[in-house]
Structure formats: C-alpha cells, structure tokens
Design a protein around this motif. Structure first.
Motif, PDB file in Angstrom:
ATOM      1  N   ILE A  80       0.898  -1.058   0.148  1.00 21.92           N
ATOM      2  CA  ILE A  80       0.012  -0.030  -0.043  1.00 21.92           C
ATOM      3  C   ILE A  80       0.757   1.219  -0.092  1.00 21.92           C
ATOM      4  CG2 ILE A  80      -1.973  -1.175   1.301  1.00 21.92           C
ATOM      5  CD1 ILE A  80      -1.066   0.278   3.612  1.00 21.92           C
ATOM      6  N   LEU A  81       0.363   2.304  -0.449  1.00 25.29           N
ATOM      7  CA  LEU A  81       1.016   3.613  -0.504  1.00 25.29           C
ATOM      8  C   LEU A  81       0.262   4.509   0.319  1.00 25.29           C
ATOM      9  CD1 LEU A  81       2.049   4.159  -4.105  1.00 25.29           C
ATOM     10  CD2 LEU A  81       3.657   4.022  -2.091  1.00 25.29           C
ATOM     11  N   THR A  82       0.873   5.697   1.015  1.00 25.85           N
ATOM     12  CA  THR A  82       0.287   6.547   1.821  1.00 25.85           C
ATOM     13  C   THR A  82       0.487   8.055   1.250  1.00 25.85           C
ATOM     14  OG1 THR A  82       1.463   6.730   3.675  1.00 25.85           O
ATOM     15  CG2 THR A  82       0.130   4.897   3.861  1.00 25.85           C
ATOM     16  N   LYS A  83      -0.266   9.061   1.829  1.00 22.47           N
ATOM     17  CA  LYS A  83       0.109  10.442   1.636  1.00 22.47           C
ATOM     18  C   LYS A  83       1.336  10.777   2.486  1.00 22.47           C
ATOM     19  CE  LYS A  83      -1.955  14.984   0.524  1.00 22.47           C
ATOM     20  NZ  LYS A  83      -3.185  15.672   0.458  1.00 22.47           N
ATOM     21  N   GLY A  84       1.462  10.079   3.364  1.00 25.67           N
ATOM     22  CA  GLY A  84       2.708  10.214   4.392  1.00 25.67           C
ATOM     23  C   GLY A  84       4.042   9.933   3.793  1.00 25.67           C
ATOM     24  N   GLY A  85       4.028   9.666   2.412  1.00 20.18           N
ATOM     25  CA  GLY A  85       5.215   9.125   1.639  1.00 20.18           C
ATOM     26  C   GLY A  85       5.787   7.828   1.985  1.00 20.18           C
ATOM     27  N   LEU A  86       4.713   6.767   2.398  1.00 11.81           N
ATOM     28  CA  LEU A  86       5.194   5.496   2.691  1.00 11.81           C
ATOM     29  C   LEU A  86       4.503   4.341   1.867  1.00 11.81           C
ATOM     30  CD1 LEU A  86       4.952   6.076   6.572  1.00 11.81           C
ATOM     31  CD2 LEU A  86       7.204   6.238   5.318  1.00 11.81           C
ATOM     32  N   ALA A  87       5.438   3.465   1.746  1.00 14.79           N
ATOM     33  CA  ALA A  87       4.893   2.149   1.282  1.00 14.79           C
ATOM     34  C   ALA A  87       5.110   1.273   2.566  1.00 14.79           C
ATOM     35  CB  ALA A  87       5.754   1.635  -0.128  1.00 14.79           C
TER      36      ALA A  87
END
Length: 779
Positions: A702-709
């Motif tokens: 998954i990806l998040t707007k926090g710049g993380l996968a």
C-alpha cells in the motif's frame, strides 16, 4: 593422519566435480568444473605422496577459479561465494601447519621445515580481498528517486470513501491501495508500535490442503474492521481496540480436492432503502471455499435471510459439471450499482470437465441473477434459461475486479482455460479472452473491450492482479482515465480504460516455437515498454551454496528445454521463467494518484514444467499436489504435468539471487526509478541469518500520503515501511507468522492512524502459519 584424511576428501571432491564436469561439458556447458575436479584429484595424489607440489597445483586452481568467477559473475558476492567458497576454505586448510609440516623437509639437524606457504597464500589472500570488495558492492541495485511533486491535487480515488476508512479490497473501487492519510510519515514511522493484537482462532489443520493461506485485507467502515479467515469465518473487530464484536463460521467443511483454502476479503454494502439500526441495513458478503456467497448483517453477523436462498447464494448453479472442491471464490465480489459482480477460482489442471469461469452479476439485495458473461460464450449475457449451462472450463477470474462507475465499466483480470499447459482444441473465444483484461458493462455484462497479454497461453500466465485505476495527467496537461495491469511475466500494461488502448506502448516480439506435435505456439507475444521481465537465464546464472550443488544446477539447466520467455512445455521438461508465481501476482501494485507513481514487489523465481503422457502417469495418489508444485493429472487430457520451482539438491533455487525486489515507477514517463533487494533469508534457513539477498514473496503493498509504502509479503516474517520516493527501508516489525497478505491503514475514533497487517502464512511458499491480526500506531 590429517593429511591422509585431507587427501581422501580432496579425491572425493575431485571425482564428483570431474564426473559432473564431464557430464556438463557433454551438454555444452562450462569446462571449469572438469578442470577443477582434475586439479582436486592431482592435489589429492600429491598430498598422499607428501609432495609440496600439492600447494602449487592448488594455487593454480585458486587463481584460475578467481579469474573464472569474476569473468562470469563480476563482483557479485552472492555469485562469487558459491564459486570460490569451498575452494578458498580448503586452501586455508592446506595452509595450516598440520598440512604443510608433512609436506616440508627436515634440516640436517633434524628440525622440521613446513612447506613454503606463499605460492598458495598469495592467490588465497587475493581471492579473500576480492570477496571482501564484492561485499561492498551491489550490482543488482538501481538507485533513484521518484518525483515528489503533486501532479493531481484532487484526483478521483474511486467511490465515496472517507479518508480514514478502507471500504474495499484495494480501499476503493479503483483498487489503488492508496490512503490519503499522513499522520504516519517518513519522519515518525520509525516509532510505530503494536497497538493491539487479535488471534482469530482459525489455525491451520492437519488435514488442510497444501495451499492453505491467509491473504485477507480487512475492511474498515465506521468504527469496525471486517475480515475473513482461511476456513471462511467472518469476523468484526473494534477498529480502535481490536476487540471482537462478532464471529460467524460458514462451516464450509474440508475437501482434499480443493486447490486453495483461503479468503482474500469480504464485501461491505449499506442498503440505501433500509434505515440504520434495522436488521441487515448494512451487510457483509462472505465468499466460501464450497462455492457459496453468504450475506451477513454487518451489525451482528447474523444471516440476512432475505438474500438469495435464506441468505446463501449457490455459485455452482448453471455448471454442466460440478465436481466438489473444484470451484469456489477466494476473492471478494465487487458491490456496484445495486449489483454484486463475482467470478470464481477453478482448480488448475485437475480435469477437462470442470466448472465454467463465468462472471455473474446478482441483485445485491435479493441475489437474483441479472447477467452472466462467459468468456466461452461471450455474447449471451442475459441470464441463462433453465436447463442451459455455462461453457465447461472457460477462462476464469479468481482475482479481484475494479470498477469505474462513472464509465459504467467493471475491469476483470482473466486467467486461462485448464489444462493450462495444453492449448489444443481451444475455441476462438477462449483464444481471444485467455490471459487478458476485459471491460464489461456494469448494467448488461456486454463486452466493451479486451486486451490480451499472452497469446495462446501455455504457461499459466493468468492476469493475476486487480487492475488499478487512476486518472493520468499527461505532460501536456490532458487527463486520460488509465488502467494499470501488472502481469505474471513482469510487464506492466498502462491502458486507456475507456477503450483498452495503450498509453505506455507495447509491441509484439518473436516467441519460441517447438510445441508438442498436437499443439502449437503463437509466433509473437506482446511486451510492454514498462516491464520488469528479467533477462533470459544463462548457465552462469545457476547457483548453489557450494560448487557441487551449483554444478548440479548447471547440469539441470542444460537438460531442460529453454529458449527464453515463452519456451513451450515439453515432455523433456521446460524452464518457465518468469515462473508460475509470476513477477507480480494477486498482491498487485499500489498507485499514488496524486504523485502518479507506482510501488510494487517484482519477484523472480524460475519454475519447470514437464508433460507426462496420460498412459505414463503414475497410479492415482502418488506425488499428486494439484497445484504449482507436483503432479497435476489433467484428467481427460492427453498429458498430465509435473510442475515446481527450479531447485537444486539442497532445495534452494537454482537461479542466483536476488529473487525479490521493491521497485518504484513514474507512471507518467513509464520509467523505473529504483529497484532494491527486499527481504532476508532469516526464515529460509535453519539459522536466523540476516543476509539481505532479496527473497521471493507473495502479497501486496500500500502507499500513503505520508510518503510511505507498507509491505509484508516476503518469505521472511516482517512487515516493512519504505520511503516511497527512493525505496529505502525505514522501519520493520517482526511478525509471529508469515505476512502473505496486503496491509491496510485507517483512523479510529481516537483520531490516530493505524496500520493493520494479517499474519497467517502461505502454504505454497512455506512460511509459518498463524491467525494474527496486528495493528500498529504511533505512541
């Protein structure tokens, strides 16, 4: 005594390498193993005769082995180690006083003078220095950065899903696996801790089939998580505490003929016409491994008896043949426009008389059949009249669908007609739709378009993953509704989802011929300009822990039929690479529609297939797996097939690592920005070694707007967080079992962001089974 034992050891190694080396040379392979074997034999003889020349002979072997290893593998430690490890270790042993002293001489005064070490010590030291240098390099790493700027400030995510919730398998009908939450970000992810842990109680049983796996991605709606278990329990948990609200057991029983025992997810639906608080105002639909779809009240888990047959829809209806255990749904249906649209998994390679791969739409409230689309009979989409049946063994869709309600389309990844490795007698419709993505009209089931990714598929190259939908902003500012389709063969197809035409180009390239006499191959196969397809295997890519098992893998490589990707199946045995697990599988990829980047986990593991004439099949029950490993009988077909990973004598992959990566792609340019080895051998070996070789995996990111996968999936038991921009690992948590599921994230009533991972293992890849649901949050 030491020198006698050493000479015997060298003689044994020499004879093994010489014998195998002769075999390899006759197959057209490297002469080095024969040379090395002879040098071991000569060294053994000289040791036995107490001749100091043994050190000189062995020094020549060390020097030649070093030159050969660097010539073949460059400065890749994981390739150099097996080529030189045994030779260098034995060279160090020859340099000990226990060996050099008997090879020396006595002075006139009677004092012993050990043999001069330097002729051997010099090449050994050089080899060790080269090995040390190779440990500081990574020839397989591709470093780079994805763009950070937001391309689309307010892109459609698909559906009307609040930022802090996760309503469908891929969060929304678009299947992006992207969350617009940023409370957990690159700066603080290192502080993530376990918030709660829940065990379902559904554990692997002694009588389970081999591929019993826990692949569920929970849903989060309101204050509740909804999930299923491998044996088809549906469970609701409090999103903040993990406390169980209700549990329902579908009692789907056990059947040894099932190929899979798993559940990837449930489907949630709120009935618009029913007031909140009334029975079945919101529902959870549970697919089962005995081909049922059950409607449950989301509030308490009780059956919604107004749906179908007292709450149960029987998916085997309309099948000409219905062998128990051969057909079921492992993936959640999609809920759209008052419909449940569902496919089904059909056992690979069991029989020529299995169920149809028909796609059906049912009324979401009543369970009435609204339309059916059968790839074997694609024009008849009206519900079949009484007495008519769907086409036997037509290509099926066992994975997850995506939906664009605005365009009125459902996007379906299709597999192959079984038997997978036998293409004779396929109909024109089967040839058209196998291994493709099709777009169907949500309301009628009529075909809108089809795009095929393998012609005349003989390799089980199903399109395995949920297509990902996003709106691509082109450099000229125009916006195109796009679809991203990852494939087993490693190609990423980016299409205009209105018509199936290419956004990122792909082309046809020549493909190998040489099918069995009854069959044929397609002269060309498509390949995308955006591809993670590996280079063809060569003999030098064969691997092993030692020189000896590497030699065995080289011999095996030459004995199999292999001309690169799409080498057809054969009775001699064929290497299939990328293998049946695929470069990408059901875990799909994650797409950030704001930055328009993609994060995925390409995996590389060669398989083999060997056709067995039906008359030569062993008696029933012997070496039967009915899956990606072992004998698939193909009852009624002229051939069965043995399949499995290409493994060496020690049951490790014959091809050299890395076997798994994390990778980032700029979808606007179609360029791969980075690829980094992912995962360690911690859980692949008897000792918990931390070596980061890049291991296989199955599951999704998954990806998040926090710049993380976030990604589990690898065959070591960890959940990891990565910087989505450069792919660098930022955090990891040890899991109590295999993490072969796709994580998800949400906010609870305390306004804290949680990341949830299911850890239950995967039977086919051998990870530790379990029944864990684990939530992480910031302190």
């Amino acid at each position: 005594m030491a020198i006698v034992i050493t000479s015997i050891l060298f003689l044994v190694i020499g004879l093994v390498l010489s014998g195998g080396g002769v075999w390899l040379v006759t197959l057209g392979g490297s002469v080095f193993y024969l040379f090395a074997g002879l040098m071991f034999v000569i060294t053994a003889a000289l040791l036995f005769m107490r001749k100091a020349m043994a050190l000189w002979v062995y020094a020549v072997l060390v020097a030649m082995a070093l030159i050969w290893a660097v010539w073949e593998a460059g400065f890749d430690w994981w390739q150099l180690g097996p080529r030189g490890g045994l030779i260098i270790l034995l060279g160090l042993w020859l340099l000990t006083p226990w060996i050099r002293r008997p090879l020396g001489f006595s002075s006139p005064s009677g004092l012993p003078y050990p043999a001069n070490p330097w002729p051997l010590a010099v090449p050994v030291i050089i080899a060790i220095l080269v090995a040390g240098y190779s440990m500081t390099t990574d020839p397989h790493d591709l470093a780079g950065d994805l763009p950070n700027e937001v391309v689309a400030a307010a892109p459609p995510f698909g559906g009307n899903v609040p930022d802090g919730e996760w309503h469908q398998y891929g969060r929304t009908p678009f299947g992006q696996r992207y969350s617009p939450l940023d409370q957990i970000n690159k700066d603080n992810v290192k502080d993530l801790k376990v918030a709660w842990e829940y065990q379902t109680g559904d554990v692997k049983r002694p009588d389970d089939v081999g591929e019993t796996t826990y692949q569920v991605t929970p849903l989060k709606v309101g204050d509740t998580l909804y999930l299923c278990t491998p044996h088809n329990w549906a469970i609701a948990l409090d999103a903040k505490t993990g406390k169980e609200k209700w549990k329902y057991d579908a009692n789907s029983g056990m059947n040894p003929d099932r190929q899979h025992q798993t559940c990837r997810g449930v489907t949630y639906y709120a009935v618009p016409a029913v007031a909140a608080g009334q029975p079945c105002a919101a529902r959870v639909y549970l697919p089962t491994s005995d081909a049922r779809l059950i409607a449950l009240d989301a509030a308490d888990g009780k059956i919604c008896e107004s749906f179908a047959d007292k709450g149960v829809l029987h998916l085997e209806t309309g099948m000409k043949y219905n062998p128990a255990g051969y057909y079921y749904s492992t993936s959640p249906p999609v809920a759209v426009a008052g419909k449940l649209i569902i496919g089904g998994a059909v056992n690979d390679n069991y029989s020529t008389q299995e169920q149809s791969g028909v796609i059906r739409a049912f009324d979401i409230n009543t369970g009435a059949l609204l339309w059916n689309w059968d790839s074997g009979n694609p024009d008849q989409t009206a519900p079949l009249p009484e007495g008519q049946t769907y086409v036997t063994n037509s290509p099926n869709s066992w994975s997850v669908f995506s939906v664009d309600e605005g365009l009125g389309s459902v996007y379906i990844p299709l597999g192959n007609q079984v038997p997978d490795q036998l293409g004779m007698n396929r109909s024109a419709n089967v040839e058209k739709f196998s291994s493709s993505v099709v777009a169907l009209d949500i309301n009628t089931g009529q075909l809108k378009w089809v795009q095929q990714f393998v012609h005349h598929d003989l390799w089980d190259m199903d399109v395995p993953a949920q297509p990902v939908l996003f709106d691509m902003t082109k450099p000229d500012g125009s916006v195109v509704p796009a679809l991203v389709a990852p494939t087993k063969q490693g190609d990423i197809y980016v299409l205009d989802r209105r018509n199936g035409e290419a956004i990122i180009p792909f082309k046809e390239i020549p493909a190998p011929g040489g099918a069995i006499p009854e069959d044929h191959t397609a002269p060309t196969q498509p390949i995308s300009d955006l591809s993670f397809s590996p280079d063809p295997l060569k003999e030098k890519d064969m691997w092993g822990i030692t020189l000896i098992d590497q030699l065995a893998c080289r011999i095996a490589f030459h004995r199999y039929k292999y001309e690169g990707r799409y080498t057809p199946p054969s009775v001699e045995g064929t290497i299939v690479y990328p293998g049946n697990f695929g470069t990408f599988n059901w875990g799909s990829v994650a797409v950030d529609p704001e930055r328009q980047i993609m994060f995925g986990m390409p995996t590389y593991l060669a398989f083999t297939s060997r056709l067995v004439p039906a008359a030569e099949l062993p008696p029933r029950g012997q070496d039967e797996k009915g899956s990606e490993q072992g004998l698939n009988r193909n009852d009624g077909a002229p051939y069965g097939v043995f399949m499995g990973p290409l493994l060496g004598p020690l049951q490790i992959p014959c091809q050299a690592p890395p076997w798994g990566y994390v990778a980032g792609v700029d979808l606007r340019t179609g360029k791969i920005a980075y690829m980094h080895k992912n995962g360690t051998v911690h859980d692949m070996t008897p000792l918990p070694l931390p070596f980061k070789v890049g291991v296989p995996g199955i599951g999704g990111p998954i990806l998040t707007k926090g710049g993380l996968a976030f990604l589990g999936a690898a065959v070591d038991n960890y959940l990891r967080a990565y910087d989505a921009t450069n792919g660098n690992q930022l955090w990891q948590a040890r899991l109590p079992a295999g993490g072969q599921a796709t994580p998800m994230t949400y906010t609870a009533s305390d306004n804290k962001q949680y990341v949830v991972m299911v850890a239950g293992g995967h039977g086919s890849v051998g990870t530790k089974p379990g029944d864990y649901v684990i939530a992480y949050t910031l302190p």
